[in-house]
Design a protein around this motif. Structure first.
Motif, PDB file in Angstrom:
ATOM      1  N   VAL A 231      51.502 -36.979-120.974  1.00 41.86           N
ATOM      2  CA  VAL A 231      50.301 -36.763-120.183  1.00 41.86           C
ATOM      3  C   VAL A 231      49.588 -35.468-120.524  1.00 41.86           C
ATOM      4  O   VAL A 231      48.371 -35.367-120.412  1.00 41.86           O
ATOM      5  N   ILE A 232      50.350 -34.461-120.941  1.00 46.57           N
ATOM      6  CA  ILE A 232      49.746 -33.159-121.231  1.00 46.57           C
ATOM      7  C   ILE A 232      50.214 -32.680-122.599  1.00 46.57           C
ATOM      8  O   ILE A 232      51.191 -33.183-123.137  1.00 46.57           O
ATOM      9  N   ASP A 233      49.508 -31.689-123.107  1.00 44.65           N
ATOM     10  CA  ASP A 233      49.910 -31.115-124.395  1.00 44.65           C
ATOM     11  C   ASP A 233      50.929 -29.997-124.159  1.00 44.65           C
ATOM     12  O   ASP A 233      51.167 -29.566-123.036  1.00 44.65           O
ATOM     13  N   LEU A 234      51.496 -29.526-125.248  1.00 50.72           N
ATOM     14  CA  LEU A 234      52.601 -28.582-125.183  1.00 50.72           C
ATOM     15  C   LEU A 234      52.205 -27.253-124.529  1.00 50.72           C
ATOM     16  O   LEU A 234      52.964 -26.683-123.752  1.00 50.72           O
ATOM     17  N   ALA A 354      41.508 -34.579-123.078  1.00 50.28           N
ATOM     18  CA  ALA A 354      40.187 -35.051-122.640  1.00 50.28           C
ATOM     19  C   ALA A 354      39.203 -35.170-123.789  1.00 50.28           C
ATOM     20  O   ALA A 354      39.108 -34.308-124.656  1.00 50.28           O
ATOM     21  N   ALA A 355      38.433 -36.265-123.769  1.00 46.04           N
ATOM     22  CA  ALA A 355      37.346 -36.438-124.728  1.00 46.04           C
ATOM     23  C   ALA A 355      36.044 -35.909-124.145  1.00 46.04           C
ATOM     24  O   ALA A 355      35.104 -35.584-124.868  1.00 46.04           O
ATOM     25  N   LYS A 356      35.997 -35.844-122.806  1.00 48.18           N
ATOM     26  CA  LYS A 356      34.827 -35.305-122.124  1.00 48.18           C
ATOM     27  C   LYS A 356      35.252 -34.927-120.715  1.00 48.18           C
ATOM     28  O   LYS A 356      36.109 -35.603-120.126  1.00 48.18           O
ATOM     29  N   LYS A 357      34.651 -33.877-120.196  1.00 42.13           N
ATOM     30  CA  LYS A 357      35.043 -33.414-118.865  1.00 42.13           C
ATOM     31  C   LYS A 357      33.840 -32.919-118.086  1.00 42.13           C
ATOM     32  O   LYS A 357      32.997 -32.192-118.622  1.00 42.13           O
ATOM     33  N   ASP A 381      42.226 -42.870-125.105  1.00 35.60           N
ATOM     34  CA  ASP A 381      43.567 -43.425-125.371  1.00 35.60           C
ATOM     35  C   ASP A 381      44.613 -42.355-125.706  1.00 35.60           C
ATOM     36  O   ASP A 381      45.671 -42.668-126.218  1.00 35.60           O
ATOM     37  N   TRP A 382      44.306 -41.088-125.407  1.00 34.59           N
ATOM     38  CA  TRP A 382      45.218 -40.004-125.763  1.00 34.59           C
ATOM     39  C   TRP A 382      46.528 -40.106-124.977  1.00 34.59           C
ATOM     40  O   TRP A 382      47.611 -40.003-125.541  1.00 34.59           O
ATOM     41  N   GLN A 383      46.424 -40.328-123.681  1.00 35.62           N
ATOM     42  CA  GLN A 383      47.635 -40.449-122.865  1.00 35.62           C
ATOM     43  C   GLN A 383      48.281 -41.817-123.036  1.00 35.62           C
ATOM     44  O   GLN A 383      49.502 -41.941-123.100  1.00 35.62           O
TER      45      GLN A 383
END
Length: 458
Positions: A231-234, A354-357, A381-383
């Motif tokens: 769900v999140i990056d490092l 996120a691709a956009k926020k 589709d990142w998560q």
RNA sequence: GCCGGGGUCGCCUAGCUCGGUAGGGCGCCGGCCUGCUAAGCCGGUGGGGGUGUACCCCGCGCGGGUUCAAAUCCCGCCCCCGGCGCCA
């Protein structure tokens, strides 16, 4: 297969490099990813050919007369040694490739303003009437009309008391000093009226979103490492996440984490999408990178309550859902009567998923600033790639990764700080937003219309 | 926490004792047939690589091990069900 990042990597790596550059990150990692992927595919082919040979021999063995078996078994055994060497190399390359792939942030949507920091955020609309202390007027106009944003305001000649002071010294409904002593800084005790307010805010958001058809969820407050990293990056992980000692469990920093994990590994039929969830949970955040920012009061704390919107959508739906989520949040803040602007967050400030926020920022009269209360992201589709969440398109039986989106509805403590500054009268009385009345009415000791300053001696 | 049973390609299930290409049903997709629908028939229905097709590899909760060969045998872990214990 078409995970957008892998697809870009193979078909047009420039797209990925562009995303990295827009995020002000080193784009050379893309070349390394392309190289590793190419090498991985080459090796995989070699290994597969060897495996095929071995399989053929293996299949012959049981059909052979006993006297011929021994030689074949020996042949297979020899081949196996070669295969093991190749497989080891393949594994190494694969691990390196996956690590690089997983470290890549999401692509950046073309409508995202390009810039390194929040000063490049583009305000897109405003709502409500801001109370602007005369001294802050220039700053307010720069933040609104200066970037082409029309926002209603009134100039006031008295300076409102800051939310931290209000909490601790005027209302005396919070004690962060004692909490610092017994827990550490960024914790708090809240009392009486503000506890009612906290609960009422949550109920208000829950009521609104469930009536819009969102499914109400009380999620797990802890997740395993594997799902957290889906769900999140490092770097977010390091800065934000608390670990449970001696267990593979991590406290969620938002219900988003648990709601994304809700469908990990699932296949969602296209006719059931979009799936809309409203989660309510405490949020735990280490705030490791925050330094001494917002050290006073309850604006930035280790623990708070939040109502969160979460959606799973088809790729062709997700940008509409994105707009719906932010407009839901806006409606909640309009209901509370808090003046805000919505900004399209600059590329350099986007989180990796996120691709956009969009951020919804409320005007704080005592600080003379807009502050972020809501964050609304389309993670495309990142998560879902990391959590293996796919949709199934019935027509043609196509499987692909769903898009996931999340947006704050109400974060309790931060919203309380906004109310403390905006709904303050010159006498230091806090007006309770009328819209919360429903959720306070049935409790005899809950505040109804006003929250009053503490008496001098108490 | 202990004892017992279990986890198979979306769902259900066979195979496990005794190692040798994972079979069937439902659902779904495509096609055929039919005045239409239903039924019926044929094929498909996990992931990956590839000259993108006639191919190949991997896949039976996860990870190791034994073996020429593992769903099957062995070890560790996760989860589910039942019983016992403990408990708000």
């Amino acid at each position: 297969m078409p995970w957008s990042i892998l697809e870009a990597l193979r078909k047009d790596p420039e797209i990925l490099k562009d995303a990295l550059r827009k995020r002000y990150q080193d784009a050379s990692i893309v070349d390394r990813a392309v190289e590793l992927d190419r090498e991985w595919r080459r090796l995989l082919n070699e290994v597969n050919n060897l495996r095929h040979k071995h399989n053929l021999i293996s299949q012959q063995i049981p059909k052979l007369p006993p006297d011929e078996r021994k030689a074949k078994v020996e042949e297979a055994r020899e081949l196996l040694k070669t295969i093991e060497d190749y497989e080891k190399k393949l594994e190494e390359i694969e691990a390196a490739r996956d690590e690089v792939l997983r470290s890549l942030p999401n692509l950046v949507h073309p409508t995202v303003p390009v810039g390194p920091d929040e000063s490049y955020n583009v305000p897109i609309r405003a709502s409500g009437r801001a109370k602007v202390y005369r001294e802050f007027l220039d700053n307010f106009l720069a933040l609104t009309e200066g970037s082409g944003l029309k926002m209603d305001y009134e100039v006031i000649d008295w300076k409102p008391i800051g939310h931290a002071d209000m909490l601790e010294n005027v209302l005396k409904l919070g004690n962060t000093l004692k909490a610092s002593e017994v827990a550490s800084s960024r914790f708090y005790y809240l009392f009486d009226d503000l506890v009612w307010l906290d609960m009422a805010l949550l109920l208000y958001a829950i009521d609104y979103l469930t009536s819009k058809g969102f499914k109400l969820v009380l999620p797990p407050y802890m997740l395993r490492h594997q799902f957290m990293l889906g769900v999140i990056d490092l770097s977010t992980f390091k800065d934000a996440i608390y670990k449970i000692e001696g267990e593979d469990l991590y406290l969620i920093a938002t219900a988003e984490h648990a709601l994304a994990a809700l469908h990990a590994g699932d296949e969602l039929p296209d006719d059931e999408l979009p799936l809309l969830y409203v989660g309510v949970s405490p949020c735990f955040r280490r705030e490791a990178g925050a330094g001494s920012r917002d050290i006073k009061g309850i604006f930035r704390v280790h623990q708070f309550h939040k109502v969160e919107q979460f959606a799973y959508a088809l790729p062709e739906q997700s940008w509409d859902v994105f707009e719906m989520l932010i407009s839901n949040a806006e409606e909640l803040y309009r209901g509370l009567g808090l003046p805000y602007r919505v900004v399209n967050v600059a590329s350099g400030e986007l989180g990796a998923p996120a691709a956009k926020k969009y951020d919804l920022e409320v005007w704080y009269p005592a600080q003379g600033k807009f502050r972020e209360l809501v964050s609304c992201s389309n993670c495309t589709d990142w998560q879902s790639y990391r959590l293996r969440i796919r949709y199934l398109r019935r027509k043609g039986m196509i499987r692909d990764y769903v898009h996931t989106l999340n947006s704050t509805a109400i974060a309790s403590t931060r919203t309380i700080t906004a109310i403390l500054e905006n709904n303050q009268t010159p006498e230091g009385i806090i007006e309770v937003p009328k819209v919360l009345r429903n959720y306070l009415e049935s409790f005899s000791r809950a505040p109804k219309d006003y929250i009053y300053p503490a008496r001098k001696n108490s």
